[in-house]
Design an enzyme around this catalytic site. Structure first.
Site, PDB file in Angstrom:
ATOM      1  N   LYS A 232      36.640 -16.972 -13.310  1.00 59.54           N
ATOM      2  CA  LYS A 232      35.702 -17.770 -12.503  1.00 59.54           C
ATOM      3  C   LYS A 232      36.452 -18.889 -11.787  1.00 59.54           C
ATOM      4  CE  LYS A 232      35.762 -21.747 -14.719  1.00 59.54           C
ATOM      5  NZ  LYS A 232      36.212 -22.972 -14.302  1.00 59.54           N
TER       6      LYS A 232
ATOM      7  N   ASP B 242      31.149 -22.263 -20.069  1.00 60.67           N
ATOM      8  CA  ASP B 242      31.126 -21.310 -18.958  1.00 60.67           C
ATOM      9  C   ASP B 242      31.106 -19.842 -19.406  1.00 60.67           C
ATOM     10  OD1 ASP B 242      33.754 -21.507 -19.720  1.00 60.67           O
ATOM     11  OD2 ASP B 242      34.404 -22.559 -17.917  1.00 60.67           O
TER      12      ASP B 242
END
Ligand code: C5P
Length: 300
Positions: free
Chosen positions: A10, A140
């Protein structure tokens, strides 16, 4: 019988950070994007938990723990506990996401392990429960499950897909040494004068909706860039070199030290990469985004 799940790295197109909370975490307003650098996690039934990590594409593997503290084993144990089972698995990680780079490679492994074991053992865990287990493992990890482009609120774990019509190209510039996320946040606490809660940038959402690279270049922002540069002043040169190589913008990935260079197209990304190579950089990858979240690739 073994089963493989692939999970992506990410990046944060926006990383808005507010003043530290009582629990030590920081309130975030972030826009995540999953990009085409992947770890593959393969699981198989076993009498005891184990993890092995193999490097793909010349990735360095410093400090990746191979005991029960590895986040993939923690993910597996959390799933087993959630279902009240007594099972174990061997976990193999083929790692192409740079370690401690601000690309959430560990979170990708945790998300992939949750999904892989859920499928291997036919547990049928609800999406809601998987997202909750993911959030307990790290801020996350939920995003690593859903992928694409998404906003992240809370400490980053409250995720919601956002409209992204672009097919973006990034040159990912790796660093020889990692940077500790808690250290960057601590530095942020020392140097930031922010008193307000961060908000998702409307300008960024418009750039994504319009798929306009110039608008995106103007809209990206990362509140951890300043503290990370104070800890790693050498990164300023990487930013300069990135811009000199023709990138539309240079952006720190998460808490760093990876630097992201936005390109206009695939061809442009390869030109930027060649120019960076000329300047002596050798940890370079071209990656497109957005890509899918954790997904099954094989079951044999
Ligand atoms: O949630 P995760 O385990 O990824 O967080 C790692 C560390 O990063 C935390 O221990 C904390 O120091 C810092 N962090 C933070 N605020 C967030 C997310 C992470 O301070 N929103």
């Amino acid at each position: 019988m073994s089963l493989t799940v692939r999970a992506a790295a990410k990046i944060n197109l926006q990383l808005g950070v507010g003043p530290v909370r009582d629990d030590g975490f920081h309130p975030l307003a972030t826009v995540y994007q999953a990009i085409g650098l992947y770890d593959d996690v393969t699981v198989a039934d076993a009498s005891d938990w184990s993890v092995e990590v193999h490097a793909v594409d010349g990735i360095d593997l410093p400090d990746v723990p191979l005991d029960d503290t590895n986040i993939a084993i923690r993910a597996g144990k959390a799933l087993v506990a959630h279902h009240g089972l007594e099972r174990a698995a061997s976990i193999r990680i083929d790692k192409a996401i740079p370690v401690a780079g601000g690309l959430a490679g560990g979170s990708a492994d945790a998300a992939a392990t949750l999904l892989a074991l859920d499928r291997l053992w036919d547990l049928d865990t609800s999406d809601e429960d998987l997202l909750r287990l993911a959030a307990d493992l790290g801020s996350d990890v939920p995003f690593a499950l859903i992928g694409g482009t998404a906003s992240g609120l809370g400490r980053g774990e409250v995720v919601e897909p956002v409209l992204d019509d672009g097919s973006w190209w990034w040159v990912v510039v790796g660093s020889g040494t990692g940077l500790s996320t808690p250290k960057v946040y601590k530095k942020f606490d020392k140097v930031s004068r922010k008193t307000r809660q961060p908000k998702i940038s409307e300008k960024l959402l418009a750039a994504l909706d319009e798929a306009d690279p110039d608008l995106l270049a103007e809209a990206v922002c990362n509140d951890l860039q300043k503290p990370a540069l104070l800890l790693r002043p050498d990164l300023a040169r990487t930013f300069e070199h990135g811009r000199a190589s023709g990138a539309l913008v240079a952006l720190l990935s998460g808490s760093g030290p990876t630097v992201l260079l936005l390109a206009e197209s695939r061809e442009h990304a390869h030109e930027v990469m060649a120019a960076m190579q000329e300047l002596g950089y050798d940890r370079l990858w071209a990656a497109t985004g957005p890509v899918a979240g954790a997904h099954q690739v094989t079951h044999i």
